[in-house]
Design a protein around this motif. Sequence first.
Motif, mmCIF file in Angstrom:
data_model
loop_
_atom_site.group_PDB
_atom_site.id
_atom_site.type_symbol
_atom_site.label_atom_id
_atom_site.label_comp_id
_atom_site.label_asym_id
_atom_site.label_seq_id
_atom_site.Cartn_x
_atom_site.Cartn_y
_atom_site.Cartn_z
ATOM 1 N N LEU A 56 0.658 1.212 6.533
ATOM 2 C CA LEU A 56 1.720 1.138 7.532
ATOM 3 C C LEU A 56 2.487 2.455 7.654
ATOM 4 O O LEU A 56 2.965 2.810 8.734
ATOM 5 N N GLY A 57 2.605 3.189 6.555
ATOM 6 C CA GLY A 57 3.416 4.406 6.565
ATOM 7 C C GLY A 57 2.655 5.689 6.796
ATOM 8 O O GLY A 57 3.264 6.726 7.103
ATOM 9 N N ALA A 58 1.330 5.693 6.675
ATOM 10 C CA ALA A 58 0.547 6.932 6.736
ATOM 11 C C ALA A 58 0.780 7.706 8.025
ATOM 12 O O ALA A 58 0.947 8.939 8.018
ATOM 13 N N PHE A 59 0.792 7.024 9.144
ATOM 14 C CA PHE A 59 0.988 7.664 10.440
ATOM 15 C C PHE A 59 2.242 8.527 10.443
ATOM 16 O O PHE A 59 2.257 9.665 10.939
ATOM 17 N N TYR A 60 3.338 8.005 9.881
ATOM 18 C CA TYR A 60 4.624 8.682 9.980
ATOM 19 C C TYR A 60 4.704 9.939 9.118
ATOM 20 O O TYR A 60 5.537 10.809 9.375
ATOM 21 N N PHE A 61 3.873 10.045 8.109
ATOM 22 C CA PHE A 61 3.907 11.233 7.246
ATOM 23 C C PHE A 61 3.519 12.477 8.040
ATOM 24 O O PHE A 61 4.263 13.463 8.094
ATOM 25 N N GLY A 234 11.253 0.116 8.875
ATOM 26 C CA GLY A 234 10.922 -0.817 7.803
ATOM 27 C C GLY A 234 10.748 -2.231 8.339
ATOM 28 O O GLY A 234 9.781 -2.934 8.009
ATOM 29 N N LEU A 235 11.682 -2.645 9.197
ATOM 30 C CA LEU A 235 11.566 -3.966 9.827
ATOM 31 C C LEU A 235 10.335 -4.044 10.718
ATOM 32 O O LEU A 235 9.589 -5.030 10.689
ATOM 33 N N GLN A 236 10.132 -3.009 11.529
ATOM 34 C CA GLN A 236 8.993 -3.002 12.441
ATOM 35 C C GLN A 236 7.668 -3.153 11.692
ATOM 36 O O GLN A 236 6.772 -3.872 12.133
ATOM 37 N N SER A 237 7.561 -2.492 10.553
ATOM 38 C CA SER A 237 6.314 -2.504 9.794
ATOM 39 C C SER A 237 6.049 -3.837 9.106
ATOM 40 O O SER A 237 4.906 -4.314 9.072
ATOM 41 N N TRP A 238 7.101 -4.442 8.548
ATOM 42 C CA TRP A 238 6.884 -5.593 7.669
ATOM 43 C C TRP A 238 7.274 -6.947 8.272
ATOM 44 O O TRP A 238 6.953 -7.990 7.700
ATOM 45 N N MET A 239 7.955 -6.966 9.433
ATOM 46 C CA MET A 239 8.363 -8.260 10.001
ATOM 47 C C MET A 239 7.190 -9.174 10.332
ATOM 48 O O MET A 239 7.264 -10.394 10.065
ATOM 49 N N PRO A 240 6.089 -8.691 10.931
ATOM 50 C CA PRO A 240 4.972 -9.619 11.177
ATOM 51 C C PRO A 240 4.462 -10.289 9.902
ATOM 52 O O PRO A 240 4.198 -11.499 9.883
ATOM 53 N N ALA A 356 11.208 8.749 7.302
ATOM 54 C CA ALA A 356 11.625 7.388 6.942
ATOM 55 C C ALA A 356 10.546 6.377 7.288
ATOM 56 O O ALA A 356 10.356 5.382 6.588
ATOM 57 N N GLY A 357 9.801 6.646 8.393
ATOM 58 C CA GLY A 357 8.713 5.760 8.775
ATOM 59 C C GLY A 357 7.591 5.739 7.763
ATOM 60 O O GLY A 357 6.850 4.748 7.666
ATOM 61 N N PHE A 358 7.424 6.823 7.008
ATOM 62 C CA PHE A 358 6.445 6.848 5.920
ATOM 63 C C PHE A 358 7.020 6.243 4.643
ATOM 64 O O PHE A 358 6.393 5.404 3.992
ATOM 65 N N ILE A 359 8.233 6.638 4.307
ATOM 66 C CA ILE A 359 8.833 6.236 3.032
ATOM 67 C C ILE A 359 9.187 4.748 3.008
ATOM 68 O O ILE A 359 8.906 4.040 2.028
ATOM 69 N N ALA A 360 9.809 4.246 4.080
ATOM 70 C CA ALA A 360 10.305 2.860 4.073
ATOM 71 C C ALA A 360 9.204 1.821 3.875
ATOM 72 O O ALA A 360 9.337 0.945 3.007
ATOM 73 N N PRO A 361 8.092 1.853 4.631
ATOM 74 C CA PRO A 361 7.057 0.839 4.393
ATOM 75 C C PRO A 361 6.456 0.895 2.994
ATOM 76 O O PRO A 361 6.137 -0.148 2.407
ATOM 77 N N VAL A 362 6.315 2.122 2.444
ATOM 78 C CA VAL A 362 5.751 2.255 1.095
ATOM 79 C C VAL A 362 6.694 1.670 0.059
ATOM 80 O O VAL A 362 6.282 0.885 -0.819
#
Length: 413
Positions: A56-61, A234-240, A356-362
């Motif tokens: 989920l976070g790889a793209f944002y890195f 973080g919500l976007q990645s894990w809510m589903p 944050a898009g990389f760090i938060a999902p991880v």
Amino acid sequence: METSTLSTQHWRKFALIAVIFVAWVVAYADRIVISTAVIPIAHEFGLNDQERGYVLGAFYFTYAFMQLGGGWLADRYGAKRVLTACIVMWSIFTALTGMSWSFASLVIIRLLFGIGEGGFAPANAVAIAENFQKQERGRVQSLMSSTVFLGNAAGSIFVAAVIAAYGWRWTFPALGVCGVAVAAAFVFMLKPRAHVRSPRPAAQSRSHYLELLRNPMTWRVGLIWFCSSTLFLGLQSWMPSYLLKVRGIDIQHIGIASMIPYIAAFFATNTVGHVIDKAGAHRSKPLMACGALLCALFLILMMTTSSLPLLVLYWTLCICAFTMVYATVFTVPLKYFPNDKVGSATGLINFGGQMAGFIAPVIMGHLIGAFNGSYVGAFSYLVLSAAIACVIACTLKTPNTNQDPAHVALANS
């Protein structure tokens, strides 16, 4: 004759807004697809919560680092070249995502996807700076910013329907074709810059970025965006996954539930943009501070309710509160930085948010694993991030809008 010229300029601006708007919708739809698709992907590849976090976070890195390079390229070469190249590249890797065969291949393709899309946001800012007056830019930028929610809403419904009917592998090539079509529209509808700016010497380029970093507005707004994006992404990645595992909702109904907050946030973002243009710079600080605080409060309510309708309501209000931060952050470079620094300033500020898009999902993946599948620790981490954003926003110094725009960005250096 003068009336005809004004009419032509009006329609050219309208066409420019339309094509960039569609491109943003496609970009965010491509981005959000993984949040739902990771559910069947994890089942097929046997991924645990920690591995899902990295997917989920790889793209944002890579996306985050490309904010810096993309801003520099757009400032030098103009918007058309960078925007078109970005769309073509990210569409190719979106399509290739459907051909991944393992955890490693999936992460690598997502990293390459991030490189392709990374220059788009700063190049979009340059396109607005090249074609719109400063008093128009808040509304235009907010309209473009609002596409994150429209794209997420469209992506949620599209992904759920395609996955249910054909499986996750067909979803990504379908989105890739949409991206190539938008790239073709850019080629015909965007005018190239009349000349390419001379490259700065290495020392001057470093000085250019150091000048921006020495400005307290740049790094404070960047930190606000980092902390606020931690909550949203973080919500976007894990809510589903949360809705499926904790609330027992199937994939098709996850798409419907996810659409509601994003559609509401689309209208909220445009409303904030109008407020910024009409009310002026002194509203930036309270908008960001109140937005971050409300995000934290509504997320706490979302965590503690047992009612599904109330959960969707609090989720919607949380995302709408986030738009107060989101729309304001991305008008700062357009309002208070000289035109030749808009792309670089946008890239620097957005770098923090995308990291944050990389760090938060991880981190959330590790917290969910540590709490034996419970999301309490992960959501508490998001609440803390929003609270920190509120505190930083309260320390922000509002620029003097009566000052020469070329020097406003350096006012607090």
